[in-house]
Motif scaffolding. Structure first.
Motif, PDB file in Angstrom:
ATOM      1  N   GLU A  87      52.546  91.835  56.843  1.00  0.00           N
ATOM      2  CA  GLU A  87      52.706  93.273  57.073  1.00  0.00           C
ATOM      3  C   GLU A  87      51.910  94.167  56.136  1.00  0.00           C
ATOM      4  OE1 GLU A  87      54.075  95.023  59.457  1.00  0.00           O
ATOM      5  OE2 GLU A  87      54.508  93.163  60.508  1.00  0.00           O
ATOM      6  N   PRO A  88      51.851  93.882  54.841  1.00  0.00           N
ATOM      7  CA  PRO A  88      51.216  94.858  53.941  1.00  0.00           C
ATOM      8  C   PRO A  88      49.780  95.181  54.340  1.00  0.00           C
ATOM      9  CG  PRO A  88      52.376  93.179  52.686  1.00  0.00           C
ATOM     10  CD  PRO A  88      52.365  92.713  54.105  1.00  0.00           C
ATOM     11  N   ARG A 102      44.257  93.787  56.016  1.00  0.00           N
ATOM     12  CA  ARG A 102      45.512  93.038  55.980  1.00  0.00           C
ATOM     13  C   ARG A 102      45.190  91.572  55.731  1.00  0.00           C
ATOM     14  NH1 ARG A 102      47.820  91.970  62.145  1.00  0.00           N
ATOM     15  NH2 ARG A 102      45.872  91.184  63.040  1.00  0.00           N
ATOM     16  N   ALA A 164      50.074  93.978  46.553  1.00  0.00           N
ATOM     17  CA  ALA A 164      50.982  94.398  47.622  1.00  0.00           C
ATOM     18  C   ALA A 164      51.914  93.285  48.070  1.00  0.00           C
ATOM     19  CB  ALA A 164      50.159  94.900  48.822  1.00  0.00           C
TER      20      ALA A 164
END
Length: 573
Positions: A87-88, A102, A164
């Motif tokens: 997701e990040p 991503r 992240a």
């Protein structure tokens, strides 16, 4: 095996990583080495993560027509079969644009169940412009501009994504070749913040970054190091970042090797000789040597895995125990070799209709098709080769390897080798990849390597062959300087390089003559008339070279010498 804590302590950055034969995330030796490094790190329980690019279109799929002319096409693969999207999202500023990045995660699991996640960076997102969506598509594709944008994603994007994803306590960042050097700049930028400093980096910031970085260089010639014109660097990176990297500019270009050297506390070449050559290129920096290896379990053919399981039950966990291969009966080694050779010969005949004979000495040559590898050297004197075949014993040659799409000389070399089929028993297998390499390295009788010295940094294909008892016939360059014991682990081509002269044409003739002499006086007579002695050399190849030139030993050296991680990991740092 070390006892890792919960947090990854090493981040391994590489433009390419060979994770799976069906994932086109590698082009050749550099990527396969990176994959073997990750596999051994997983086996040893090293708390590591890998960072690379996704390469949706791969390097390329190679096709050869009836004349041996290479054509390229994108690789088609289903990414979700091998990796999961995360997701990040992070943003990398490229040419003043905000490019979204991503990661996809592929997990390599070691023998004891220890996982090493590898993050594959991807810019193919709807938020990005059509061109920016292609940045991570093609490995070594496009021009210098495309390459620099990719290196921005790898260095800046990789650093940001690790943060992240919660990997904010990395103890060592390992830059595998200069492609990852912008990681150093990303770390400097993070350390000094947004405050303008007139392009000066405080010494304490440099020292802080250096303490966390390790750099491995793989290129023994100046032309092989990534350099980008100053105007292109300013355009892609921006003025402020170029000012921060000002000390790493050389002759009007941003030199990625200098950036990595300046920002790393430990630097190494990939073989003893390569370390010496690298030090001569960059005399202001201490450059160590950690010789490459290969993942023994990944490269031992099934027949040899079974052989080692029976005779050396600890070999999968302790590759040094391959030293005890000296006690394996020669008949068992030959039986395993025979099985692998039959598989190769059948594949060659099926794919090329070459009519290979299972009982004929088979010599293998497979590597990137480029000029300094000198794939045509063995054909320097075709008439002498033909005489050897008639008077001493027949030979059949199997070749494989891709030429870079822009390397016309490499493509012509493939075509010329292919054309030799009319005069000798020669086959050229298309689309050389990890699967074909496993078949070739295990199935030939002798592994041939003929680089123009000193341009071979290390080379690992001969190490893969050694895992299967296949001796090398090689120029004394790269790893073979360390692995060669004449008549014990194989044979050298031109022992006294200085006697051959320095111009390439003089060395070409000298090495070709030495190659034919070794075939005539050593290799062919042993194979056809003294099989027991030939098998003895195969045994020594496993016991001496297989036991040392593996990534289990190599990763152990990185842990002790480069990462200095063993004590920290054991103590829970």
């Amino acid at each position: 095996m070390i006892r890792p804590g919960r947090t990854a302590l090493v981040a391994y950055f590489s433009m390419e990583i060979g994770l799976n034969p069906l994932m086109p995330t590698y082009a050749g030796g550099l990527g396969v080495l990176a994959g073997d490094t990750i596999r051994s790190a997983a086996d040893l329980g090293v708390p590591m993560v890998g960072v690379t690019l996704l390469h949706r279109r791969g390097y390329f799929y190679q096709r050869l027509d009836r004349e041996g002319r290479q054509s390229e096409e994108p690789v088609a693969w289903t990414i979700s079969d091998f990796a999961e999207p995360l997701e990040p999202r992070v943003t990398v500023e490229i040419e003043g644009r905000r490019v979204q990045v991503r990661a996809w995660r592929h997990v390599v699991t070691g023998m004891s169940g220890h996982p090493v996640p590898v993050y594959l960076l991807d810019t193919d997102l709807q938020e990005n412009s059509p061109w920016d969506r292609t940045i991570t598509d093609s490995l070594y594709g496009g021009d210098a501009h495309y390459r620099l944008c990719q290196e921005m994603v790898l260095g800046f994007g990789g650093f940001a994504l690790l943060q992240a994803l919660g990997h904010d306590h990395i103890y060592r960042y390992h830059l595998n070749e200069g492609h990852a050097a912008l990681l150093v700049l990303a770390m400097i930028e993070a350390a000094i913040g947004a405050e303008p400093r007139n392009g000066e980096v405080p010494p304490e910031v440099i020292e802080k970054v250096r303490e966390h970085c390790v750099f491995t260089t793989h290129t023994p010639v100046p032309a092989g190091h990534d350099q980008f014109p100053a105007d292109l660097a300013h355009r892609v990176l921006g003025t402020r970042r170029c000012e921060l990297a000002q000390a790493c500019q050389h002759q009007g270009a941003l030199n990625m090797t200098l950036l990595a050297l300046r920002g790393s506390r430990f630097v190494n070449g990939v073989a003893m000789r390569h370390g010496e050559v690298s030090h001569s290129l960059y005399p202001g920096y201490p450059i160590h040597s950690i010789t490459n290896g290969v993942h023994a379990v990944a490269w031992a053919a099934p027949a040899f895995q079974s052989l080692y399981d029976r005779h050396l039950p600890d070999w999968r966990y302790d590759q040094l125990s391959l030293r005890y291969a000296i006690s394996i009966p020669g008949t068992d080694i030959w039986a395993a070799h025979r099985e692998t050779k039959l598989a190769l010969v059948d594949e060659v005949n099926r794919e090329t209709n070459a009519g290979f004979d299972r009982d004929v000495l088979t010599i293998g040559f497979a590597r990137r098709a480029t000029a300094y590898k000198r794939g045509m050297l063995v054909f320097h004197d075709v008439e002498r080769l033909q005489r050897l075949g008639k008077q001493v014993g027949p030979i059949q040659f199997v070749f494989a390897g891709k030429a870079h799409p822009q390397d016309q000389e490499g493509k012509e070399m493939i075509r010329r080798i292919h054309a030799m089929r009319g005069q000798l028993s020669v086959a050229y297998l298309a689309n050389y990849d990890m699967t074909l390499a496993r078949l070739l390295c295990a199935g030939v009788d002798v592994w041939l390597n003929t680089p123009l010295p000193p341009m071979e940094a290390s080379g690992t294909s001969g190490m893969k062959a050694a895992m299967n008892g296949v001796p090398s016939l090689s120029v004394l360059d790269g790893w073979w300087v360390e692995g060669h014991i004449e008549g014990v682990t194989g044979w050298s081509i031109g022992e006294k390089v200085e006697a051959c002269g320095s111009p390439p044409e003089e060395m070409q003739a000298c090495h070709a003559a030495a190659l034919y002499d070794k075939l005539e006086q050593q290799v062919l007579p042993l194979f056809y008339k003294d099989r027991d002695r030939f098998i003895e050399i195969m045994t020594h190849t496993i016991a001496i070279n297989g036991a040392f030139f593996n990534t289990q030993r190599m990763v152990g050296q990185y842990l002790r010498n480069a990462y200095r991680l063993v004590d920290q990991a054991v103590n829970g740092a």
